[in-house]
Motif scaffolding. Sequence first.
Motif, PDB file in Angstrom:
ATOM      1  N   GLY A 172     -36.209 -14.028 -11.802  1.00 25.75           N
ATOM      2  CA  GLY A 172     -35.031 -13.809 -10.969  1.00 25.75           C
ATOM      3  C   GLY A 172     -34.073 -12.811 -11.599  1.00 25.75           C
ATOM      4  O   GLY A 172     -33.526 -11.934 -10.918  1.00 25.75           O
ATOM      5  N   CYS A 173     -33.878 -12.940 -12.915  1.00 22.63           N
ATOM      6  CA  CYS A 173     -33.033 -11.974 -13.632  1.00 22.63           C
ATOM      7  C   CYS A 173     -33.662 -10.584 -13.601  1.00 22.63           C
ATOM      8  O   CYS A 173     -32.962  -9.567 -13.463  1.00 22.63           O
ATOM      9  N   PHE A 174     -34.992 -10.535 -13.726  1.00 25.85           N
ATOM     10  CA  PHE A 174     -35.710  -9.260 -13.673  1.00 25.85           C
ATOM     11  C   PHE A 174     -35.542  -8.589 -12.316  1.00 25.85           C
ATOM     12  O   PHE A 174     -35.328  -7.367 -12.232  1.00 25.85           O
ATOM     13  N   LEU A 175     -35.630  -9.364 -11.237  1.00 30.02           N
ATOM     14  CA  LEU A 175     -35.459  -8.798  -9.896  1.00 30.02           C
ATOM     15  C   LEU A 175     -34.068  -8.202  -9.726  1.00 30.02           C
ATOM     16  O   LEU A 175     -33.907  -7.104  -9.170  1.00 30.02           O
ATOM     17  N   THR A 176     -33.056  -8.921 -10.216  1.00 30.75           N
ATOM     18  CA  THR A 176     -31.691  -8.408 -10.114  1.00 30.75           C
ATOM     19  C   THR A 176     -31.527  -7.140 -10.948  1.00 30.75           C
ATOM     20  O   THR A 176     -30.897  -6.170 -10.507  1.00 30.75           O
ATOM     21  N   ALA A 177     -32.101  -7.144 -12.151  1.00 38.50           N
ATOM     22  CA  ALA A 177     -32.040  -5.948 -12.995  1.00 38.50           C
ATOM     23  C   ALA A 177     -32.761  -4.780 -12.335  1.00 38.50           C
ATOM     24  O   ALA A 177     -32.332  -3.621 -12.455  1.00 38.50           O
ATOM     25  N   SER A 178     -33.844  -5.063 -11.626  1.00 40.71           N
ATOM     26  CA  SER A 178     -34.592  -3.996 -10.953  1.00 40.71           C
ATOM     27  C   SER A 178     -33.751  -3.366  -9.846  1.00 40.71           C
ATOM     28  O   SER A 178     -33.767  -2.142  -9.653  1.00 40.71           O
ATOM     29  N   ARG A 179     -33.020  -4.193  -9.104  1.00 36.41           N
ATOM     30  CA  ARG A 179     -32.121  -3.650  -8.078  1.00 36.41           C
ATOM     31  C   ARG A 179     -31.001  -2.841  -8.725  1.00 36.41           C
ATOM     32  O   ARG A 179     -30.606  -1.788  -8.222  1.00 36.41           O
ATOM     33  N   TRP A 180     -30.481  -3.341  -9.816  1.00 38.08           N
ATOM     34  CA  TRP A 180     -29.393  -2.678 -10.544  1.00 38.08           C
ATOM     35  C   TRP A 180     -29.818  -1.299 -11.032  1.00 38.08           C
ATOM     36  O   TRP A 180     -29.042  -0.340 -11.001  1.00 38.08           O
ATOM     37  N   LEU A 181     -31.077  -1.178 -11.472  1.00 36.49           N
ATOM     38  CA  LEU A 181     -31.539   0.055 -12.114  1.00 36.49           C
ATOM     39  C   LEU A 181     -32.469   0.885 -11.237  1.00 36.49           C
ATOM     40  O   LEU A 181     -33.064   1.852 -11.707  1.00 36.49           O
ATOM     41  N   SER A 182     -32.585   0.529  -9.964  1.00 39.04           N
ATOM     42  CA  SER A 182     -33.549   1.211  -9.092  1.00 39.04           C
ATOM     43  C   SER A 182     -33.269   2.699  -8.950  1.00 39.04           C
ATOM     44  O   SER A 182     -34.172   3.483  -8.638  1.00 39.04           O
TER      45      SER A 182
END
Length: 275
Positions: free
Chosen positions: A154-164
């Motif tokens: 879940g943290c990874f998904l949020t980080a992926s959106r943050w850094l997309s």
Amino acid sequence: MLRAVLIMSVAMSCVPLGDMAGKLLTAGQGAAPAFVAWSRFALGMLMILPFTPPGAARLLRDWRIWLRALLIAGGILSIQTALRTEPLADVFAAFFIGPIVSYVLSALLLREPVTPLRNACMVLGFLGVLLVVRPGFGGGAGLVFALLAGVFYGCFLTASRWLSHLGPPQALMFTQLVIAGLVLTPLGLANLPPLDAATAGLTLLSATGSLAGNLLLLYAYARAPATVLAPMVYFQLAAATALGWAVFADLPDALTWAGLALVLGSGLASALLRR
């Protein structure tokens, strides 16, 4: 559109297929979860090189890219630890706390909009996860690692959106494979299993299933809107249940079936509410 849906179905079957191979490695061949996690990243890095866009290595200078990769490394290591002792379907159901964690973090940190209906779907999904895990009431201890894997994811998904915005998906995938493989190398090399044909084949299948699933997902999203394909993510639960029954003769009990239904139903409803 139909082709994209079919590609997404195959992608969401490849991911549990790779984890099934990982479970066979840890539970059947005696391989350590650390080796399975490391080999998945190391082999995945070699496989994705032909698809990596020029300049992807420049992203490795950004500390945020390292944070994102460490999150997925922790998630894969945790889920392989859970699969060593727990049924495939149960692990995937507990792991699906990840979208709930991502939903909360994205609302708090990225200021993404939330609605009462989607909040209700998240609560129902969380109740479904609790029915599967049943903390203190018969749930396997290994499911704690499945929950931890979901939190990492879940943290990874949020980080992926943050850094997309930092680069194309293939470049971001390359960085997570390189960093996670590098970080897990000491653990992987310290836990090398005896090499035989079965171990080599399952190791290759574990890495190939994971990479193929993620690459096919990228191709599917390039052909159809995310709102159409998002519900297909939950096809992993059906595939994991089918593989668990076919390979390990594991069938969920009544409470687990109820939890699976809640997780699947709430996830599909939440995805459809994005339209």
